[in-house]
Scaffold this motif. Sequence first.
Motif, PDB file in Angstrom:
ATOM      1  N   VAL A  82       0.852  -1.193   0.000  1.00  0.00           N
ATOM      2  CA  VAL A  82       0.000   0.000   0.000  1.00  0.00           C
ATOM      3  C   VAL A  82       0.884   1.237   0.000  1.00  0.00           C
ATOM      4  N   GLY A  83       0.844   1.990  -1.075  1.00  0.00           N
ATOM      5  CA  GLY A  83       1.664   3.181  -1.243  1.00  0.00           C
ATOM      6  C   GLY A  83       2.829   2.899  -2.170  1.00  0.00           C
ATOM      7  N   CYS A  84       2.818   3.496  -3.350  1.00  0.00           N
ATOM      8  CA  CYS A  84       3.815   3.181  -4.372  1.00  0.00           C
ATOM      9  C   CYS A  84       4.754   4.346  -4.638  1.00  0.00           C
ATOM     10  N   GLY A 143       7.692   2.059  -1.355  1.00  0.00           N
ATOM     11  CA  GLY A 143       6.750   1.048  -1.810  1.00  0.00           C
ATOM     12  C   GLY A 143       7.219   0.349  -3.070  1.00  0.00           C
ATOM     13  N   ASP A 178      -2.523   2.131  -4.690  1.00  0.00           N
ATOM     14  CA  ASP A 178      -2.238   3.557  -4.584  1.00  0.00           C
ATOM     15  C   ASP A 178      -3.459   4.326  -5.057  1.00  0.00           C
ATOM     16  N   LYS A 225       1.444   6.073 -10.612  1.00  0.00           N
ATOM     17  CA  LYS A 225       2.266   5.265  -9.721  1.00  0.00           C
ATOM     18  C   LYS A 225       1.947   3.781  -9.862  1.00  0.00           C
ATOM     19  N   LEU A 226       0.711   3.462 -10.133  1.00  0.00           N
ATOM     20  CA  LEU A 226       0.344   2.066 -10.336  1.00  0.00           C
ATOM     21  C   LEU A 226       0.950   1.517 -11.621  1.00  0.00           C
ATOM     22  N   ASP A 270      -6.542   0.712  -7.780  1.00  0.00           N
ATOM     23  CA  ASP A 270      -6.688   2.160  -7.608  1.00  0.00           C
ATOM     24  C   ASP A 270      -7.621   2.383  -6.419  1.00  0.00           C
ATOM     25  N   ILE A 306       3.183   4.292   3.811  1.00  0.00           N
ATOM     26  CA  ILE A 306       2.772   5.698   3.799  1.00  0.00           C
ATOM     27  C   ILE A 306       2.947   6.361   5.157  1.00  0.00           C
ATOM     28  N   GLY A 361       2.996  14.522  -5.808  1.00  0.00           N
ATOM     29  CA  GLY A 361       2.899  13.098  -6.093  1.00  0.00           C
ATOM     30  C   GLY A 361       3.262  12.727  -7.516  1.00  0.00           C
TER      31      GLY A 361
END
Length: 365
Positions: A186-188, A192, A211, A216-217, A230, A255, A350
């Motif tokens: 969880v959190g990329c 991550g 994420d 980021k995914l 997502d 995170i 981000g």
Amino acid sequence: MKAAVLEQFDAPLAIRDVDVAQPGANEVLVRTAAVGLCHSDLHMMQGLRDVPLPMVLGHEVAGVVEAVGSQVTGLKPGDHVVGCLSVFCGHCPVCVSGRQVLCANPEVKMAPGVAKRLSMGGKPVAQNYNLSGFAEKILVHPNALVKVRPEIPLDRAALLGCAVITGTGAVFRSARVEPGATVAVVGCGGVGLAAINGAAIAGAARIIAIDLLADKLTLAQTFGATDVIDASQVDPVSAVKALTGGGVEYAFECIGNKTATEQCWAMLTPGGTATVIGLFRPQVKVELPGTEFITEKRLQGSLMGSNRLTQDIPRLVELYLQGKLKLDELISQRIPLEAINEGFDAMKAGTVARSVVVFPGVGGL
């Protein structure tokens, strides 16, 4: 030397001329080649930790040894080194038990403001995490450094000192993910993505990246994610359970967020382990349903990947040189020291995995 100085909270860093002392008997002076921008630095800038000002931040650093003190035997001028905030003494009960990452010996892990290594106009400047990498030079204890092979470019090597050793170490050392396991991350961000990469190297069969940002995914798939969720569109816990038929064996919170931590716990299969990597604000508390402990789920923390610094960084270098550890892909942009505040703006937005400040001409950069 030039350095980016935190002079007041919630304000941009200021580029100043800062004096650095010559190395004492057990100190090493390093010319900085590259330093990554980390969320921990941003937390400091925002005043989430009570630290003395002015201070030079920066802890994800690599460079070239310039001078060593009279008692330093393992390093010499010209060596390429990676710095890490998990400096250790090597002889306290914690170190000799094999958990050197938890060393708190004030001989080496000095509180901000204690070390007298930096100054500006004759007045002390605090050193952050015993490193202070947002500067042209760093003066540190030798156990904060690890010599690395010159084949690895120093802008990539810098990432090993925080994001990569934290993410991969959480997988390899803290959770001990085994081949064929199911994993959720969880959190990329930088940490991550390193955890995803580590899970792929460890042989996990299913690696689910979660994420709120689609970009980021997409990047997570480059690092080894087999599935992406997502979390802005669906409930991640329900989605993980649907993908796996009941939950994952390992979940990693990257995170420092209450909700994300509780979600990591909820998406575990019975007997699963949730590992918290993220850095929380001091007042945050996590709430879990007590009845679920009987299912033998575990919640644990991981500090800097539970690393053994002198073992892990050379191993990570080898994995990079073999093409297994993805460092090139982790760097979103390379910037000069003068653009460091723009780098933190990109972090807040981000839009980057990792921004790296580079000092041209040092160590081949």
